[in-house]
Write a protein that holds these residues in place. Structure first.
Motif, mmCIF file in Angstrom:
data_model
loop_
_atom_site.group_PDB
_atom_site.id
_atom_site.type_symbol
_atom_site.label_atom_id
_atom_site.label_comp_id
_atom_site.label_asym_id
_atom_site.label_seq_id
_atom_site.Cartn_x
_atom_site.Cartn_y
_atom_site.Cartn_z
ATOM 1 N N SER A 1 -1.188 21.412 25.154
ATOM 2 C CA SER A 1 -2.332 21.479 26.268
ATOM 3 C C SER A 1 -3.856 21.194 25.586
ATOM 4 N N CYS A 2 -3.608 21.014 24.329
ATOM 5 C CA CYS A 2 -5.021 20.890 23.721
ATOM 6 C C CYS A 2 -5.805 19.564 23.795
ATOM 7 N N PRO A 3 -7.032 19.464 24.596
ATOM 8 C CA PRO A 3 -7.619 18.472 24.589
ATOM 9 C C PRO A 3 -8.390 17.636 23.423
ATOM 10 N N TYR A 4 -8.470 18.411 22.410
ATOM 11 C CA TYR A 4 -9.153 18.003 21.183
ATOM 12 C C TYR A 4 -7.808 17.275 20.443
ATOM 13 N N VAL A 5 -6.843 17.466 20.488
ATOM 14 C CA VAL A 5 -5.722 16.621 20.226
ATOM 15 C C VAL A 5 -5.298 15.573 20.878
ATOM 16 N N GLU A 6 -5.601 15.644 22.029
ATOM 17 C CA GLU A 6 -5.412 14.273 23.082
ATOM 18 C C GLU A 6 -6.540 13.411 22.680
ATOM 19 N N ARG A 7 -7.686 13.723 22.447
ATOM 20 C CA ARG A 7 -8.948 12.773 21.920
ATOM 21 C C ARG A 7 -8.275 12.062 20.566
ATOM 22 N N SER A 8 -7.589 12.650 19.759
ATOM 23 C CA SER A 8 -7.354 11.925 18.257
ATOM 24 C C SER A 8 -5.974 11.169 18.987
ATOM 25 N N ASP B 1 3.163 26.608 17.695
ATOM 26 C CA ASP B 1 2.676 27.461 18.683
ATOM 27 C C ASP B 1 1.440 28.437 18.206
ATOM 28 N N LEU B 2 0.358 28.190 19.083
ATOM 29 C CA LEU B 2 -0.897 28.776 18.758
ATOM 30 C C LEU B 2 -0.909 30.266 18.743
ATOM 31 N N ASP B 3 0.047 30.761 19.272
ATOM 32 C CA ASP B 3 0.118 32.576 19.490
ATOM 33 C C ASP B 3 0.975 32.954 18.243
ATOM 34 N N ASP B 4 1.485 31.819 17.369
ATOM 35 C CA ASP B 4 2.392 32.368 16.384
ATOM 36 C C ASP B 4 2.233 31.345 15.278
ATOM 37 N N LYS B 5 0.999 31.148 14.811
ATOM 38 C CA LYS B 5 0.671 30.065 13.843
ATOM 39 C C LYS B 5 1.306 30.059 12.563
ATOM 40 N N PRO B 6 2.129 29.213 12.055
ATOM 41 C CA PRO B 6 3.124 29.161 10.936
ATOM 42 C C PRO B 6 2.042 29.314 9.737
ATOM 43 N N PRO C 1 -8.510 25.489 8.274
ATOM 44 C CA PRO C 1 -9.319 26.486 7.862
ATOM 45 C C PRO C 1 -9.717 27.495 8.962
ATOM 46 N N ARG C 2 -9.916 26.826 10.111
ATOM 47 C CA ARG C 2 -10.164 27.763 11.242
ATOM 48 C C ARG C 2 -9.150 27.859 12.203
ATOM 49 N N GLY C 3 -7.843 27.592 11.700
ATOM 50 C CA GLY C 3 -6.675 27.982 12.380
ATOM 51 C C GLY C 3 -6.583 27.205 13.729
ATOM 52 N N LYS C 4 -7.206 25.861 13.738
ATOM 53 C CA LYS C 4 -7.309 25.229 14.961
ATOM 54 C C LYS C 4 -6.735 23.863 14.910
ATOM 55 N N VAL C 5 -5.870 23.313 15.871
ATOM 56 C CA VAL C 5 -5.470 21.959 15.928
ATOM 57 C C VAL C 5 -6.649 21.280 16.768
ATOM 58 N N PRO C 6 -6.818 19.978 16.674
ATOM 59 C CA PRO C 6 -5.799 18.939 15.743
ATOM 60 C C PRO C 6 -6.126 19.235 14.174
ATOM 61 N N VAL C 7 -5.060 18.944 13.433
ATOM 62 C CA VAL C 7 -5.198 18.468 11.943
ATOM 63 C C VAL C 7 -4.291 17.334 11.610
ATOM 64 N N PHE D 1 -9.431 18.069 9.401
ATOM 65 C CA PHE D 1 -9.427 19.094 10.633
ATOM 66 C C PHE D 1 -10.810 18.510 11.399
ATOM 67 N N GLU D 2 -10.883 19.071 12.710
ATOM 68 C CA GLU D 2 -12.165 18.631 13.637
ATOM 69 C C GLU D 2 -11.768 17.251 14.026
ATOM 70 N N SER D 3 -11.708 17.255 15.550
ATOM 71 C CA SER D 3 -11.200 15.993 16.356
ATOM 72 C C SER D 3 -12.396 14.923 16.088
ATOM 73 N N SER D 4 -13.664 15.271 16.076
ATOM 74 C CA SER D 4 -14.525 14.045 15.869
ATOM 75 C C SER D 4 -14.642 13.340 14.418
HETATM 76 N N1 GSH Z 1 -13.938 21.656 17.264
HETATM 77 C C1 GSH Z 1 -12.497 21.810 17.191
HETATM 78 C C2 GSH Z 1 -11.892 22.456 18.614
HETATM 79 C C3 GSH Z 1 -10.321 22.459 18.200
HETATM 80 C C4 GSH Z 1 -9.932 23.632 19.039
HETATM 81 O O1 GSH Z 1 -10.488 24.393 19.750
HETATM 82 N N2 GSH Z 1 -8.462 23.765 19.137
HETATM 83 C C5 GSH Z 1 -7.886 24.749 19.835
HETATM 84 C C6 GSH Z 1 -6.656 24.319 20.807
HETATM 85 S S1 GSH Z 1 -7.257 23.206 22.298
HETATM 86 C C7 GSH Z 1 -7.307 25.711 19.122
HETATM 87 O O2 GSH Z 1 -6.578 25.256 18.085
HETATM 88 N N3 GSH Z 1 -7.287 27.172 19.288
HETATM 89 C C8 GSH Z 1 -6.739 27.960 18.433
HETATM 90 C C9 GSH Z 1 -7.540 29.155 18.280
HETATM 91 O O3 GSH Z 1 -8.636 29.002 18.091
HETATM 92 O O4 GSH Z 1 -7.135 30.070 17.533
HETATM 93 C C10 GSH Z 1 -12.031 20.070 17.191
HETATM 94 O O5 GSH Z 1 -12.873 19.250 17.928
HETATM 95 O O6 GSH Z 1 -10.904 19.710 16.723
#
Ligand code: GSH
Length: 212
Positions: A13-20, A37-42, A50-56, A65-68
């Protein structure tokens, strides 16, 4: 068409992934897609994000990393079709409205989705949307800056692909009276790249996420 191996690491459901994904679809490049699974990151994911966020986006062996940043890199790697205006001032406008989306709209939209401080966030989102509606009036054409679909549109589309879920959550009147924005949303939802990039069960995934 790709001289690189591209692998996008995602969450449903991640909008930042959808952007890319929208940019990848516009560029017509092949890419692999994996969901985590963001609740159980591999462990392998935490090593490359580095920030544990998608997208990569893994470009061959390099994780970006970072959608922009991913989207601007895709624009440089695959210049056709062009998704950034040529003129530096219009380019800066596109970048500024991308930052506005991330800094002003995404926060309250996310908090509304999980129903945190609903009234306060509905008001913040609504006033942020009113300013976008006003800006759209300054740029005649189907998309944000005119008739060409660009990186700024890839960033605004995920707001509208989530609108059905927002409506089901009871927040659907946010566009009331914002006619420029409503028309813009319709144009975005008709775009083939936006349809292709949308996770198949997006509304269900957003609703499930909002329930925790
Ligand atoms: N600034 C980042 C934001 C990405 C972001 O917030 N992703 C969320 C999912 S929509 C995420 O990975 N959250 C996991 C976490 O923060 O632990 C980007 O543009 O890529």
């Amino acid at each position: 068409m790709s001289d690189h191996d591209l692998h996008l690491i995602s969450f449903e459901s991640c909008p930042y992934v959808e952007r890319s994904r929208i940019v990848l679809e516009e560029k017509g490049v092949d890419y692999d897609l994996s969901f985590i699974d963001l609740d159980d990151k591999p462990e392998w994911f935490l090593e490359i994000s580095p920030r544990g966020k998608v997208p990569v986006l893994e470009v061959d062996d390099t994780p970006i990393f970072e959608s922009s940043v991913i989207n601007e890199m895709l624009e440089e790697l695959y210049p056709e079709p062009a998704m950034f205006p040529q003129d530096p001032v219009s380019r800066a406008e596109a970048r500024a409205w991308i930052v506005y989306n991330s800094d002003v709209l995404m926060g309250p939209a996310y908090l509304l989705m999980i129903d945190k401080n609903a009234d306060e966030n509905r008001e913040s989102l609504r006033s942020g949307l009113e300013r976008v509606d006003q800006e759209l009036g300054e740029h005649p054409g189907r998309y944000f800056l005119g008739d060409d679909f660009g990186l700024v549109d890839a960033v605004y589309a995920p707001l509208f692909t989530r609108w059905e879920a927002m409506t089901k959550l009871g927040h659907g009147d946010l566009l009331d009276g914002l006619d420029e924005l409503r028309d813009y949303g319709h144009a975005l939802l008709e775009r083939p790249s936006v349809q292709a990039a949308r996770y198949d069960d997006l509304t269900e995934a957003v609703l499930a996420y909002s329930e925790g």
